[in-house]
Design a protein around this motif. Structure first.
Motif, mmCIF file in Angstrom:
data_model
loop_
_atom_site.group_PDB
_atom_site.id
_atom_site.type_symbol
_atom_site.label_atom_id
_atom_site.label_comp_id
_atom_site.label_asym_id
_atom_site.label_seq_id
_atom_site.Cartn_x
_atom_site.Cartn_y
_atom_site.Cartn_z
ATOM 1 N N ASN A 113 36.925 35.541 35.130
ATOM 2 C CA ASN A 113 36.826 34.702 33.933
ATOM 3 C C ASN A 113 36.184 33.380 34.348
ATOM 4 N N GLU A 144 37.563 29.457 31.607
ATOM 5 C CA GLU A 144 38.656 29.086 32.504
ATOM 6 C C GLU A 144 38.072 28.715 33.864
ATOM 7 N N VAL A 200 36.327 40.375 30.911
ATOM 8 C CA VAL A 200 36.768 40.880 32.216
ATOM 9 C C VAL A 200 37.595 42.157 32.034
ATOM 10 N N ASP A 213 41.812 37.972 39.124
ATOM 11 C CA ASP A 213 42.575 37.839 37.900
ATOM 12 C C ASP A 213 44.058 37.834 38.283
ATOM 13 N N THR A 269 34.584 35.735 29.361
ATOM 14 C CA THR A 269 35.962 35.388 29.042
ATOM 15 C C THR A 269 36.905 36.444 29.613
ATOM 16 N N ILE A 270 38.199 36.211 29.447
ATOM 17 C CA ILE A 270 39.166 37.179 29.959
ATOM 18 C C ILE A 270 39.032 38.509 29.235
#
Length: 424
Positions: free
Chosen positions: A197, A201, A258, A272, A254-255
């Motif tokens: 990410n 973040e 991912v 992560d 972004t997450i």
């Protein structure tokens, strides 16, 4: 009728003056948190086995728990407003460490005296960096409850396709594998060797840079971004991006991106939090259930590896109405057994010794690795009021270096100068 009216009037006056309610009346304790904290403390997620730890405390203490939940920014905005009032409607608040700034911490109840009188059972077992991040004016103002510590997730099926049978054990091996695992599968799927990410973040990117020995702040909170280690890390990441090893949407990943990439086999490795293991191996959404493992990210500077953690902690507003009950709840869900039960409800336990419990080991195959990562994990300081801006500066400058818009040297220098101005 006259006597009834007088009785009702007297009762109303008594209540308005704060008279004690009948013994069977329940007190309401309001908890401000992310929904995940209610879920794990109360065992609300289907398939979890820890039970309703918070509810048991509430029943034993004749309390009604009022959970006020929301996403990260809204609940911290609400907390800021509550803390500015003469009396808060919130009794216990869950605070993520990046918002535990001096402005907020100064308005939280110092806990040292309460702890001395009624200890928190797991406090001594919690790693010191986690507790240090929650100090203000030399006193502890919050108790860690949940952590999200980074690990290195890797796809065993994809590794086998490229002739690899184990996760990278050194940073050199990590870089070598990331390059080798950037390939096109037989079905035409393009695989990125390493993703994270990196769009909204900064924790995963900092984890990779910390593997080179780079840090944003030292242990005393001094800005140390402009170092040979940071420059080396950024330069290497720029090379990986240019070679197509990092995802080509690096700047916006972004997450959710991912998770999708890992589940679909579009990424061989991802930095992560360990807890993402369950999502990556979910047979209902992943093409590789049971094939995605997680280890501690290797490092050149620490043989144990490297990790960065974010922590949620429990705090009592100075202006709360029910401080004693709030602290009692805090103690109840910080007991050793409670910590394990709440971990069985999918919480990340801040007590590393919890991972030695057979119930957790049966449920989570990565317990040993996550316990090691938690013990060595760095916490990014929030000991100045503009710490959120510092994270944004890091993302901006590191992205510029990785995408080739700036040299690593210029990005590290700009990072240092701009963050120093926030801290001073």
């Amino acid at each position: 009728m006259k006597f009834i009216k007088q009785g009702l009037l007297a009762a109303g006056v008594a209540l308005s003056l704060g008279a004690v309610l009948p013994a069977n009346a329940q007190t309401t304790v309001t908890v401000l948190s992310h929904k995940v904290h209610e879920n794990v403390a109360c065992g609300l997620v289907a398939g979890t086995t820890g039970g309703d730890v918070a509810g048991e405390w509430a029943k034993a203490n004749n309390v009604t728990l009022n959970w006020v939940t929301g996403n990260i920014d809204p609940i911290h905005d609400r907390l800021g407003r509550e803390l500015s009032l003469s009396e808060s409607s919130v009794d216990l608040a869950f605070v993520i460490n990046k918002f535990h700034t001096p402005r907020i911490a100064a308005l939280l109840e110092p806990l040292d005296e309460r702890i001395a009188a009624e200890p928190i059972e797991i406090l001594d077992s919690i790693p010191e960096p986690l507790k240090k991040a929650l100090m203000h004016d030399g006193k502890l103002t919050a108790i860690p409850f949940r952590h999200a510590t980074t690990g290195l997730h890797w796809n065993k099926t994809l590794f086998a396709e490229q002739g690899l049978d184990h996760a990278p054990r050194t940073l050199d091996e990590l870089l070598e594998y990331a390059r080798k695992m950037s390939y096109t599968r037989s079905d035409g799927t393009r695989v990125a060797g390493l993703i994270m990410n990196s769009g909204d973040e900064h924790v995963a990117v900092l984890t990779l840079l910390s593997a080179f020995g780079a840090r944003l702040f030292d242990d005393d909170g001094k800005v140390v971004a402009n170092t040979p280690e940071m420059i080396k890390g950024l330069s290497t990441m720029a090379e990986l991006y240019k070679e197509g090893v990092l995802a080509q949407n690096y700047a916006t990943m972004t997450i959710d991106d991912v998770i999708t990439a890992v589940q679909n086999g579009q990424a061989a490795m991802a930095i992560d939090p360990f807890a993402r293991y369950a999502v990556y191996n979910n047979p209902e959404s992943s093409k590789f259930p049971g094939q995605i493992d997680v280890v501690v990210t290797p490092s050149t500077v620490n043989p144990e590896g490297t990790a960065i953690t974010e922590i949620w902690s429990m705090a009592i507003p100075r202006n709360a109405k029910n401080k004693d009950l709030a602290y009692s709840l805090m103690r109840a869900i910080s007991g050793k057994e409670a910590t394990i039960r709440i971990a069985l409800n999918a919480n990340g336990p801040v007590d590393p010794t919890a991972y030695s419990d057979a119930r957790l080991q049966e449920k989570l195959p990565y317990t040993e690795a996550e316990a090691r990562a938690l013990r060595i994990a760095q916490v990014i300081p929030s000991s100045f009021d503009r710490s959120i801006e510092a994270a944004a500066i890091f993302r901006e400058e590191s992205q510029a270096a990785v995408l080739g818009l700036k040299s690593a040297e210029d990005a590290a220098a700009a990072m240092q100068a701009r963050i120093e101005r926030l801290v001073d």
